[in-house]
Design a protein around this motif. Structure first.
Motif, short mmCIF file in Angstrom:
data_model
loop_
_atom_site.label_atom_id
_atom_site.label_comp_id
_atom_site.label_asym_id
_atom_site.label_seq_id
_atom_site.Cartn_x
_atom_site.Cartn_y
_atom_site.Cartn_z
N TYR A 198 0.84 -1.18 0.00
CA TYR A 198 0.00 0.00 0.00
C TYR A 198 0.89 1.24 0.00
CZ TYR A 198 -4.56 -2.21 0.39
OH TYR A 198 -5.72 -2.89 0.12
N GLY A 199 0.49 2.27 0.72
CA GLY A 199 1.22 3.52 0.66
C GLY A 199 0.83 4.30 -0.57
N GLY A 200 1.53 5.40 -0.82
CA GLY A 200 1.21 6.24 -1.97
C GLY A 200 -0.20 6.79 -1.86
N ARG A 201 -0.92 6.77 -2.98
CA ARG A 201 -2.27 7.30 -3.03
C ARG A 201 -3.21 6.58 -2.08
NH1 ARG A 201 -5.42 11.38 -2.98
NH2 ARG A 201 -7.35 11.20 -4.19
N MET A 202 -2.97 5.30 -1.84
CA MET A 202 -3.84 4.53 -0.95
C MET A 202 -3.86 5.13 0.46
SD MET A 202 -5.35 2.12 -2.61
CE MET A 202 -5.89 1.01 -1.32
N SER A 203 -2.75 5.73 0.87
CA SER A 203 -2.67 6.32 2.21
C SER A 203 -3.21 7.74 2.26
CB SER A 203 -1.22 6.30 2.71
OG SER A 203 -0.77 4.99 2.90
N GLU A 204 -3.46 8.33 1.10
CA GLU A 204 -3.91 9.72 1.05
C GLU A 204 -5.43 9.85 1.07
OE1 GLU A 204 -0.09 11.00 -1.78
OE2 GLU A 204 -2.14 11.02 -2.57
N ILE A 205 -6.13 8.77 0.81
CA ILE A 205 -7.59 8.80 0.74
C ILE A 205 -8.17 8.39 2.09
CG2 ILE A 205 -9.62 7.82 -0.42
CD1 ILE A 205 -7.84 7.34 -2.87
N SER A 206 -9.17 9.11 2.54
CA SER A 206 -9.79 8.85 3.84
C SER A 206 -10.44 7.48 3.88
CB SER A 206 -10.84 9.92 4.13
OG SER A 206 -11.69 9.53 5.19
N GLU A 207 -10.44 6.84 5.05
CA GLU A 207 -11.11 5.54 5.25
C GLU A 207 -12.59 5.60 4.94
OE1 GLU A 207 -10.56 3.79 9.05
OE2 GLU A 207 -8.48 3.21 8.69
N SER A 208 -13.19 6.76 5.08
CA SER A 208 -14.64 6.89 4.88
C SER A 208 -15.02 7.47 3.52
CB SER A 208 -15.24 7.76 5.99
OG SER A 208 -14.66 9.06 5.98
N GLU A 209 -14.03 7.71 2.65
CA GLU A 209 -14.33 8.30 1.34
C GLU A 209 -15.27 7.41 0.55
OE1 GLU A 209 -14.21 11.14 -1.70
OE2 GLU A 209 -13.46 11.26 0.37
N ILE A 210 -15.01 6.11 0.56
CA ILE A 210 -15.90 5.09 0.01
C ILE A 210 -15.95 3.97 1.05
CG2 ILE A 210 -15.38 5.70 -2.38
CD1 ILE A 210 -13.66 3.15 -2.55
N PRO A 211 -16.80 2.96 0.90
CA PRO A 211 -16.89 1.92 1.93
C PRO A 211 -15.59 1.16 2.19
CG PRO A 211 -18.84 1.87 0.55
CD PRO A 211 -17.89 2.85 -0.09
N PHE A 212 -14.72 1.02 1.19
CA PHE A 212 -13.44 0.34 1.37
C PHE A 212 -12.60 1.13 2.36
CE2 PHE A 212 -9.02 -0.44 0.48
CZ PHE A 212 -8.94 -1.78 0.18
N PRO A 213 -12.28 0.58 3.55
CA PRO A 213 -11.67 1.39 4.60
C PRO A 213 -10.17 1.16 4.81
CG PRO A 213 -12.57 -0.58 5.59
CD PRO A 213 -12.74 -0.73 4.08
N HIS A 214 -9.56 0.25 4.07
CA HIS A 214 -8.20 -0.20 4.38
C HIS A 214 -7.20 0.74 3.71
CE1 HIS A 214 -10.49 -3.63 5.66
NE2 HIS A 214 -10.89 -3.84 4.42
N ARG A 215 -6.82 1.77 4.42
CA ARG A 215 -6.05 2.87 3.83
C ARG A 215 -4.75 3.12 4.59
NH1 ARG A 215 -8.42 4.11 -1.21
NH2 ARG A 215 -10.68 4.12 -0.99
N ALA A 216 -4.61 4.32 5.15
CA ALA A 216 -3.37 4.73 5.81
C ALA A 216 -3.04 3.78 6.96
CB ALA A 216 -3.48 6.16 6.31
N GLY A 217 -1.75 3.52 7.12
CA GLY A 217 -1.31 2.66 8.21
C GLY A 217 -1.10 1.22 7.80
N ASN A 218 -1.69 0.81 6.70
CA ASN A 218 -1.47 -0.55 6.21
C ASN A 218 -0.20 -0.60 5.37
OD1 ASN A 218 -3.89 -2.04 7.12
ND2 ASN A 218 -4.98 -0.58 5.83
N LEU A 219 0.69 -1.52 5.71
CA LEU A 219 1.88 -1.72 4.89
C LEU A 219 1.53 -2.47 3.61
CD1 LEU A 219 4.56 -2.72 7.55
CD2 LEU A 219 4.17 -0.47 6.53
N TYR A 220 0.74 -3.53 3.79
CA TYR A 220 0.39 -4.35 2.63
C TYR A 220 -0.78 -5.26 2.96
CZ TYR A 220 3.48 -7.80 4.97
OH TYR A 220 4.09 -8.64 5.87
N MET A 221 -1.38 -5.81 1.91
CA MET A 221 -2.43 -6.80 2.06
C MET A 221 -1.85 -8.18 1.78
SD MET A 221 -6.15 -7.15 0.13
CE MET A 221 -5.42 -7.37 -1.49
N VAL A 222 -2.27 -9.16 2.58
CA VAL A 222 -1.88 -10.55 2.37
C VAL A 222 -3.05 -11.31 1.75
CG1 VAL A 222 -1.08 -12.68 3.46
CG2 VAL A 222 -0.42 -10.47 4.42
N TYR A 223 -2.79 -11.90 0.60
CA TYR A 223 -3.73 -12.86 0.00
C TYR A 223 -3.13 -14.24 0.18
CZ TYR A 223 -5.63 -15.82 -3.72
OH TYR A 223 -6.18 -16.86 -4.43
#
Length: 517
Positions: free
Chosen positions: A396-421
């Motif tokens: 993550y990081g970059g633009r993903m960290s600049e958008i608010s958690e509440s901007e759209i329902p997807f909340p996983h934004r600032a503070g996350n290093l990465y997603m694990v699949y």
């Protein structure tokens, strides 16, 4: 021969249910034909189990072979493949009239198969969007309208035919349907530069529970907010999306570098956790981890772990090499690892999602996992056959960290290093495979985001919890899975659902419930 009455009851019940289903089918189809302005065209997009094409239409978009052999009780009573909005309206109104549920399918990639099956013996209609795949690109306004049945590959190709310097931050796999991708957020290699697919939607057309065709203005901002990442199938049928195109350079650079445990892969991955989320937003370095066989392995069974660093850089090789030398010299990236391509050539090099039985899970990481913690993952992967497990780390990081958690329902934004699949596939014992991935999920608990543990809704996972398909679902029950996907945005989604679909017509195992709060 004497046959007792109790022994006849299952057969009698089966025959009664079969006759009831047949009658329901006939009544439903008659309703479609009566309401349609063109009954001939409607008849051409209706498939019942008696139709010779029914099975092929049902199976065509089933990507997860875990659900390819569906029991009869889970198959749709009718499949409809509409060709316009009016037919969607008709399907909704006739389904309500005859007490049938609706499942909506665009690409068929959902991991639990909820777009074309149920987990209970409930009568439903499959609304398959496969015929709705029109794409209209307007480079002058840098926008496009795309119907929900189009695939990501078709969208990318349509954009490339109009411009070599425009793209869209959609998915990684060309066969994924646009409708499901966007309504769950949708991410691709451009997310660190431009955010999610849903972050770049500026309008939509949908049909609601009352059969009305709505756009952004008529649906209102609350509903428009909800369908961009909150799961569109909870609120109606999304017919098409107006998306904002993004500008990409005419030449981009890709690289793929493989490292095994014998080549210091664990230490490199550990370092990657601090680099990839913080590097320039023009650079995306994802990681794919597999267990493979190797002659260089010191293990008796010759298994090792292969860590593959896969990158897209929005620029040329020289700039990439300078950036990597400053931020991640340990990887040893060299010119021969890299290729300069146009944006569309990067996309067409990607393969389709293979059709295999699979179970997947996801989590989000806020602090780097220690090398010891990573080694515990490797041990679990060693317990399965090579090439049957996969772990993908998406920074993550970059633009993903600049958008608010509440901007759209997807909340996983600032503070996350990465997603694990994490995923497992199999050819034999299903339960053994499911046990394995659940053990991996549990193992990661100390290392991933908790309170609650978070997951990505487009990697839907019924292990997280389910609604009651019959009767009432409490807020407490639904929030068990809802908070994992949406965090506090779940509360607003519930409020929107109560306003737009209070009777809960659009529902499935993990749909947003209309619960007064």
């Amino acid at each position: 021969m004497n046959v007792s009455m109790p022994s006849l009851l299952p057969l009698v019940l089966f025959l009664l249910l079969s006759q009831l289903s047949k009658a329901t089918n006939e009544d439903f189809i008659q309703c479609l034909e009566r309401r349609s302005q063109n009954s001939t065209s409607v008849s051409q997009v209706i498939y019942t189990p008696d139709n010779s094409s029914y099975a092929s239409v049902l199976q065509f978009s089933i990507r997860n072979l875990r659900f390819a052999s569906l029991p009869d009780s889970q198959k749709p009573l009718v499949i409809v493949t509409p060709i316009d909005e009016s037919q969607i309206q008709t399907v909704i109104l006739c389904s309500r009239r005859h007490d049938l549920r609706i499942r909506t399918r665009s690409g068929g990639h959902d991991f639990e198969g909820l777009s074309y099956r149920t987990t209970n013996n409930i009568s439903f209609v499959l609304l398959d969007m496969i015929n709705l795949r029109s794409i209209n690109v307007d480079i002058a306004s840098e926008t496009a309208w795309v119907e929900s049945g189009a695939t990501v590959g078709e969208l990318y190709y349509a954009i490339s035919q109009k411009s070599s310097t425009h793209g869209f931050p959609a998915g990684l796999w060309g066969s994924v349907g646009v409708g499901g991708l966007i309504s769950g957020g949708g991410y691709g290699t451009l997310r660190r530069k431009f955010g999610l697919a849903a972050d770049n939607v500026i309008d939509a057309r949908m049909v609601d529970v009352n059969g009305r065709v709505l756009d952004r203005t008529s649906m209102g901002e609350d509903l428009f907010w909800a369908i961009r990442g909150g799961g569109g199938s909870s609120f109606g049928v999304i017919y098409s999306w107006k998306i904002k195109l993004v500008q990409v350079p005419p030449i981009v650079t890709i690289f793929t570098v493989d490292k095994t445990l014998e080549q210091n892969a664990t230490a490199l991955l550990h370092k990657w956790q601090s680099v990839a989320p913080n590097v320039d937003k023009d650079l995306d370095i994802r990681i794919q981890v597999n267990c493979i066989l190797s002659n260089t392995s010191a293990r008796e069974d010759k298994k090792t772990i292969r860590v593959t660093f896969v990158s897209l850089f929005l620029g040329k090789i020289d700039s990439l090499l300078q950036l990597m030398q400053l931020s991640f010299p340990e990887l040893g990236l060299a010119r021969e690892h890299c290729s300069e391509l146009s944006w569309i050539h990067v996309l067409t090099n990607r393969t389709l999602v293979p059709k295999v039985p699979i179970k997947a899970k996801s989590s989000f990481v806020k602090e780097p996992i220690s090398e010891e913690g990573l080694e515990g993952i490797w041990e679990l992967m060693f317990s399965r056959d090579p090439e049957t497990t996969i772990v993908v780390l998406t920074p993550y990081g970059g633009r993903m960290s600049e958008i608010s958690e509440s901007e759209i329902p997807f909340p996983h934004r600032a503070g996350n290093l990465y997603m694990v699949y994490m995923g497992v596939l199999w050819a034999g014992d299903t339960q053994q495979a499911l046990n394995w991935i659940r053990n991996l999920y549990d193992y990661l608990n100390p290392y991933v985001l908790n309170s609650p543990r978070s997951s990505y809704v487009n990697y839907n996972d019924l292990d997280l919890g389910m609604n009651n398909l019959q009767g009432h679902t409490s807020y407490q029950q639904a929030s068990i899975w809802g908070k994992k996907y949406f965090k506090d945005n779940f509360n607003r989604l519930v409020h929107v659902k109560l306003n737009v679909d209070p009777s809960n017509f659009f529902r499935h195992e993990q749909s947003i419930p209309p619960i007064p709060m």
